[in-house]
Design a protein around this motif. Structure first.
Motif, PDB file in Angstrom:
ATOM      1  N   GLU A 107     101.231 -11.403  40.564  1.00 26.46           N
ATOM      2  CA  GLU A 107     101.138 -11.559  39.113  1.00 26.46           C
ATOM      3  C   GLU A 107      99.930 -12.416  38.733  1.00 26.46           C
ATOM      4  O   GLU A 107      99.233 -12.129  37.744  1.00 26.46           O
ATOM      5  N   TRP A 109      97.194 -12.771  40.549  1.00 24.47           N
ATOM      6  CA  TRP A 109      96.014 -11.944  40.834  1.00 24.47           C
ATOM      7  C   TRP A 109      95.742 -10.991  39.675  1.00 24.47           C
ATOM      8  O   TRP A 109      94.623 -10.874  39.182  1.00 24.47           O
ATOM      9  N   ASP A 110      96.797 -10.322  39.217  1.00 23.48           N
ATOM     10  CA  ASP A 110      96.649  -9.348  38.135  1.00 23.48           C
ATOM     11  C   ASP A 110      96.214 -10.011  36.833  1.00 23.48           C
ATOM     12  O   ASP A 110      95.439  -9.430  36.059  1.00 23.48           O
ATOM     13  N   ASP A 111      96.695 -11.223  36.572  1.00 21.97           N
ATOM     14  CA  ASP A 111      96.323 -11.930  35.354  1.00 21.97           C
ATOM     15  C   ASP A 111      94.819 -12.193  35.315  1.00 21.97           C
ATOM     16  O   ASP A 111      94.178 -12.068  34.261  1.00 21.97           O
ATOM     17  N   ALA A 114      93.002  -8.893  34.772  1.00 24.31           N
ATOM     18  CA  ALA A 114      93.264  -8.358  33.439  1.00 24.31           C
ATOM     19  C   ALA A 114      92.257  -8.885  32.427  1.00 24.31           C
ATOM     20  O   ALA A 114      91.758  -8.136  31.579  1.00 24.31           O
ATOM     21  N   ARG A 118      89.243  -6.157  33.370  1.00 21.15           N
ATOM     22  CA  ARG A 118      89.785  -5.192  32.392  1.00 21.15           C
ATOM     23  C   ARG A 118      89.287  -5.503  30.985  1.00 21.15           C
ATOM     24  O   ARG A 118      88.958  -4.591  30.211  1.00 21.15           O
TER      25      ARG A 118
END
Length: 259
Positions: A107, A109-111, A114, A118
């Motif tokens: 989570e 890592w994705d934050d 993002a 992204r």
């Protein structure tokens, strides 16, 4: 020869403009005659900075925007449909965790990706088409020297900034024939709250004082110091005055990296 001012009279959109580098960049662009749209997740902060710029005689408008959220970006793009955004500075970013890779949760890592990757993609996707249609425009993505050198315990951040470098050079070749430039700026350690946080966490990780952690870090730079926020803002202005600059990355690290 009289040098043409490539900023005055244009409208610039700066993300992450509520504080730090974004605030400095937006303020500098305004000082050079640009109308500035300040975007950020914290509406109160971007409104405050817009107020400061306006109080100093500049033209500024604040919008709330979560650059990692497609709906939020689309809403901002719609609200600015009547604005001719010809400068886009993708500055919004997060530092992420300070920990060995095996201790980083998915989570977290994705934050980081993002916002740092992204978000750049979504903003470019939303605001590049009108630039391409007009056959003019400038995009500057804030990367980092951390995307070009080892930084133990910061894998999500360094990987995200390396992704920004790849996105920048590829996108530059996609839109260059339409007269749009895409470049990146890679600051080194910039003096401010984020670096203070990093030094505090690094000191805890290594069992040393924060002062020692800072000294060790800046000793890697040729100038043995950090970069100031205003220096980064000045670099953005300088890049906008180089019309032949495309698919380039400018290193502003006080000599943190050499290549």
């Amino acid at each position: 020869m009289v040098r043409k001012d490539r900023i005055a009279g244009r409208t610039a959109l700066v993300t992450g403009a509520g504080n730090g580098l974004g605030r400095a960049i937006a303020t500098s662009l305004s000082a050079h005659g640009a109308r500035v749209v300040l975007a950020g997740r914290n509406e109160a902060k971007v409104v405050s900075v817009a107020g400061e710029i306006s109080a100093n005689g500049g033209s500024a408008h604040a919008v709330r925007c979560d650059t990692s959220d497609p709906e939020s970006v689309a809403a901002v793009a719609e609200s600015l449909a009547d604005e001719e955004i010809s400068i886009l500075v993708n500055n919004a970013g997060v530092a992420g965790p300070v920990a060995p890779l095996v201790d980083v949760e998915p989570e977290a890592w994705d934050d980081v990706f993002a916002v740092n990757v992204r978000g750049v993609y979504l903003m470019c996707r939303a605001f590049l088409p009108p630039m391409v249609h007009r056959r003019s425009g400038d995009v500057i993505n804030l990367a980092s020297v951390s995307g070009k050198r080892p930084l133990a315990g910061r894998t999500p951040y360094t990987a995200s900034k390396m992704a920004v470098l790849g996105l920048t050079v590829t996108l530059a070749h996609e839109v260059g024939s339409s007269g749009v430039t895409v470049n990146s700026l890679s600051p080194g350690p910039v003096r401010g709250p984020r670096m203070e946080r990093n030094f505090r966490l690094e000191a805890q990780r290594l069992g040393v004082s924060e002062a020692d952690a800072e000294r060790e870090f800046v000793s890697r730079a040729a100038l043995h110091r950090m970069v100031e926020e205003d220096e980064v803002a000045d670099a953005v202005v300088a890049m906008l005055h180089m019309p032949g600059l495309s698919a380039a990355d400018i290193d502003l690290s006080a000599g943190m990296v050499a290549r």
